[in-house]
Write an enzyme that holds these catalytic residues in place. Structure first.
Site, PDB file in Angstrom:
ATOM      1  N   ARG A  60       0.284  -0.129  12.034  1.00  0.00           N
ATOM      2  CA  ARG A  60      -0.098   0.925  12.968  1.00  0.00           C
ATOM      3  C   ARG A  60       0.107   0.427  14.399  1.00  0.00           C
ATOM      4  NH1 ARG A  60       0.323   3.889   9.343  1.00  0.00           N
ATOM      5  NH2 ARG A  60      -1.195   5.287   8.380  1.00  0.00           N
ATOM      6  N   HIS A  66       8.827   5.151  12.659  1.00  0.00           N
ATOM      7  CA  HIS A  66       7.764   5.194  11.640  1.00  0.00           C
ATOM      8  C   HIS A  66       8.330   5.622  10.281  1.00  0.00           C
ATOM      9  CE1 HIS A  66       3.150   5.749  11.043  1.00  0.00           C
ATOM     10  NE2 HIS A  66       3.731   5.404   9.904  1.00  0.00           N
TER      11      HIS A  66
HETATM   12  N1  LIG Z   1       5.027   2.157   8.697  1.00  0.00           N
HETATM   13  C1  LIG Z   1       4.904   2.850   7.581  1.00  0.00           C
HETATM   14  O1  LIG Z   1       5.801   3.609   7.215  1.00  0.00           O
HETATM   15  C2  LIG Z   1       3.666   2.687   6.725  1.00  0.00           C
HETATM   16  C3  LIG Z   1       3.658   3.252   5.442  1.00  0.00           C
HETATM   17  C4  LIG Z   1       2.555   3.036   4.628  1.00  0.00           C
HETATM   18  C5  LIG Z   1       1.466   2.290   5.085  1.00  0.00           C
HETATM   19  N2  LIG Z   1       1.498   1.766   6.350  1.00  0.00           N
HETATM   20  C6  LIG Z   1       0.372   0.947   6.845  1.00  0.00           C
HETATM   21  O2  LIG Z   1       0.228  -0.187   5.982  1.00  0.00           O
HETATM   22  C7  LIG Z   1      -1.163  -0.474   5.877  1.00  0.00           C
HETATM   23  C8  LIG Z   1      -1.430  -1.372   4.698  1.00  0.00           C
HETATM   24  O3  LIG Z   1      -1.279  -0.641   3.479  1.00  0.00           O
HETATM   25  P1  LIG Z   1      -1.780  -1.236   2.077  1.00  0.00           P
HETATM   26  O4  LIG Z   1      -1.573  -0.176   1.071  1.00  0.00           O
HETATM   27  O5  LIG Z   1      -1.158  -2.562   1.827  1.00  0.00           O
HETATM   28  O6  LIG Z   1      -3.343  -1.455   2.400  1.00  0.00           O
HETATM   29  P2  LIG Z   1      -4.445  -2.185   1.507  1.00  0.00           P
HETATM   30  O7  LIG Z   1      -4.005  -2.249   0.096  1.00  0.00           O
HETATM   31  O8  LIG Z   1      -5.740  -1.520   1.843  1.00  0.00           O
HETATM   32  O9  LIG Z   1      -4.475  -3.692   2.053  1.00  0.00           O
HETATM   33  C9  LIG Z   1      -5.033  -4.041   3.287  1.00  0.00           C
HETATM   34  C10 LIG Z   1      -5.043  -5.558   3.439  1.00  0.00           C
HETATM   35  O10 LIG Z   1      -5.535  -5.889   4.748  1.00  0.00           O
HETATM   36  C11 LIG Z   1      -6.618  -6.794   4.610  1.00  0.00           C
HETATM   37  N3  LIG Z   1      -7.618  -6.576   5.677  1.00  0.00           N
HETATM   38  C12 LIG Z   1      -8.243  -5.425   5.995  1.00  0.00           C
HETATM   39  N4  LIG Z   1      -9.102  -5.623   7.026  1.00  0.00           N
HETATM   40  C13 LIG Z   1      -8.999  -6.925   7.343  1.00  0.00           C
HETATM   41  C14 LIG Z   1      -9.641  -7.749   8.305  1.00  0.00           C
HETATM   42  N5  LIG Z   1     -10.560  -7.254   9.158  1.00  0.00           N
HETATM   43  N6  LIG Z   1      -9.303  -9.053   8.368  1.00  0.00           N
HETATM   44  C15 LIG Z   1      -8.412  -9.571   7.495  1.00  0.00           C
HETATM   45  N7  LIG Z   1      -7.753  -8.856   6.558  1.00  0.00           N
HETATM   46  C16 LIG Z   1      -8.050  -7.546   6.492  1.00  0.00           C
HETATM   47  C17 LIG Z   1      -7.219  -6.515   3.261  1.00  0.00           C
HETATM   48  O11 LIG Z   1      -7.974  -7.640   2.828  1.00  0.00           O
HETATM   49  P3  LIG Z   1      -8.685  -7.646   1.374  1.00  0.00           P
HETATM   50  O12 LIG Z   1      -7.557  -7.695   0.376  1.00  0.00           O
HETATM   51  O13 LIG Z   1      -9.473  -8.908   1.384  1.00  0.00           O
HETATM   52  O14 LIG Z   1      -9.487  -6.384   1.291  1.00  0.00           O
HETATM   53  C18 LIG Z   1      -5.961  -6.249   2.426  1.00  0.00           C
HETATM   54  O15 LIG Z   1      -5.394  -7.467   2.005  1.00  0.00           O
HETATM   55  C19 LIG Z   1      -1.789   0.932   5.808  1.00  0.00           C
HETATM   56  O16 LIG Z   1      -3.155   0.907   6.136  1.00  0.00           O
HETATM   57  C20 LIG Z   1      -0.959   1.697   6.816  1.00  0.00           C
HETATM   58  O17 LIG Z   1      -1.567   1.610   8.086  1.00  0.00           O
HETATM   59  C21 LIG Z   1       2.577   1.953   7.172  1.00  0.00           C
END
Ligand SMILES: NC(=O)c1ccc[n+]([C@@H]2O[C@H](COP(=O)([O-])OP(=O)(O)OC[C@H]3O[C@@H](n4cnc5c(N)ncnc54)[C@H](OP(=O)(O)O)[C@@H]3O)[C@@H](O)[C@H]2O)c1
Length: 318
Positions: free
Chosen positions: A233, A281
């Site tokens: 983001r 994006h």
């Molecule tokens: N650019 C694009 O086209 C696009 C598309 C899709 C998604 N995204 C972005 O990608 C992000 C990630 O997606 P995802 O599905 O991989 O999310 P996810 O499965 O919820 O994984 C989030 C990761 O971040 C870690 N995390 C969260 N808060 C943290 C903190 N305060 N300190 C340290 N680590 C932290 C979590 O730790 P834990 O494992 O310990 O909980 C987890 O490993 C989405 O939220 C979205 O913003 C972008």
């Protein structure tokens, strides 16, 4: 009919509401295949109550009116925008779990990583002037790749980068065990993670804890000549700090897919910066067939009283 089979028979056909700024018809066509008898409706104010909703950035009015929902399905992985709405605390919010996005994320990150480390950007520029010049060969060990966020998308990216034989580190809230990946967790271990990272990939969710995390101080702790790949983001990144670190030479470049303001305004310096690659994006798009299949499977599970994954923990913000 035995009493057990009556237990999960809904009193009316499933009612599914769709609220997103995209043509609902292809979504209805796919949903119709899954639920031939369902009532499918494109939400507008005054629409009858639904059991389930599939949404992207719905207005507050949607939640004010749709008070009988059993679950809310977000058409993406990130729920930061959704959680700004006032949503009944007991309503389960379900994010997309991969649904075809993880492999796209791996492609995007590997492309940006390879383009930078193998200097394809330099060769493109050389080719435009007919210059034949061979650079020194890449030493992979000099490009440790640090991934912020080792969740659904981060882990897939980490595995893809590790398969290319780069050293891989990752930082998350809780400690992880992924083959070929050195795990760091919590704020205490962030400095050690940053100090050992040269290519930084951001795949964190946007929460109060992670907003503005990538700033002059944290990016300044990366190895000299660092490269930033932001696919999470825009609000994770202090953009002026990135520009200053590019100008100082501490950052060699950046591949940025997300921005504080989207679309990126025409006057923004990122557009014209010679060492910044801008994409609109698109790192991982929501794929209709995969998304509908995943949501339909979860609706069936919920109707049968079974647990599902991908539930958002509102206290964590992701
Ligand atoms: N650019 C694009 O086209 C696009 C598309 C899709 C998604 N995204 C972005 O990608 C992000 C990630 O997606 P995802 O599905 O991989 O999310 P996810 O499965 O919820 O994984 C989030 C990761 O971040 C870690 N995390 C969260 N808060 C943290 C903190 N305060 N300190 C340290 N680590 C932290 C979590 O730790 P834990 O494992 O310990 O909980 C987890 O490993 C989405 O939220 C979205 O913003 C972008």
């Amino acid at each position: 009919m035995p009493a057990t089979s009556l237990m999960h028979t809904p009193p009316h056909p499933l009612r599914i509401s769709f609220c997103a700024r995209t043509d609902p018809q292809p979504w209805f066509d796919a949903l119709r295949q899954e639920f031939p008898k369902a009532q499918l409706q494109a939400w507008s104010s005054g629409a009858p109550p639904a059991d389930y909703a599939i949404v992207w950035a719905p207005p507050q009015q949607f939640f004010d009116e749709q008070t009988q929902l059993k679950a809310l399905f977000n058409m993406g992985a990130g729920v930061d925008a959704l959680l700004k709405r006032d949503i009944a605390p007991q309503l389960p919010i379900v994010r997309l779990n991969d649904a075809g996005m993880a492999v796209q994320m791996a492609e995007y990150v590997c492309h940006a990583l390879i383009r930078h480390t193998r200097q394809f950007d330099v060769f493109e520029a050389q080719a435009r002037t007919g210059l034949w010049h061979e650079p020194v060969a890449l030493e992979r060990a000099r490009y440790p790749v640090g991934i912020l966020g080792l969740g659904v998308l981060g882990e897939r990216v980490a595995r893809a980068v590790a398969a290319l034989d780069f050293p891989v580190l990752a930082w998350s809230r809780s400690a992880k065990q992924v083959a070929g990946v050195r795990s760091f967790c919590g704020t205490d271990q962030l400095p050690a993670f940053l100090a050992q990272t040269r290519v930084l990939v951001n795949l964190l969710p946007l929460t109060p804890e992670t907003e503005n995390l990538l700033n002059r101080s944290t990016l300044g702790q990366l190895q000299s000549g660092a490269y930033l790949i932001n696919v999470a983001r825009g609000r994770h990144v202090m953009e002026d700090d990135v520009l200053a670190l590019l100008d100082s030479g501490h950052l060699a470049g950046a591949a940025l897919d997300v921005f504080r303001t989207e679309p990126l305004p025409p006057e923004h310096p990122f557009w014209r910066h010679p060492r910044v690659t801008v994409t609109p994006h698109i790192a991982a798009r929501t794929l209709l067939p995969d998304t509908v299949a995943q949501i339909a499977g979860k609706i069936r599970a919920l109707e049968a009283g079974l647990p599902i994954d991908g539930l958002v923990d509102r206290s964590r913000g992701y």
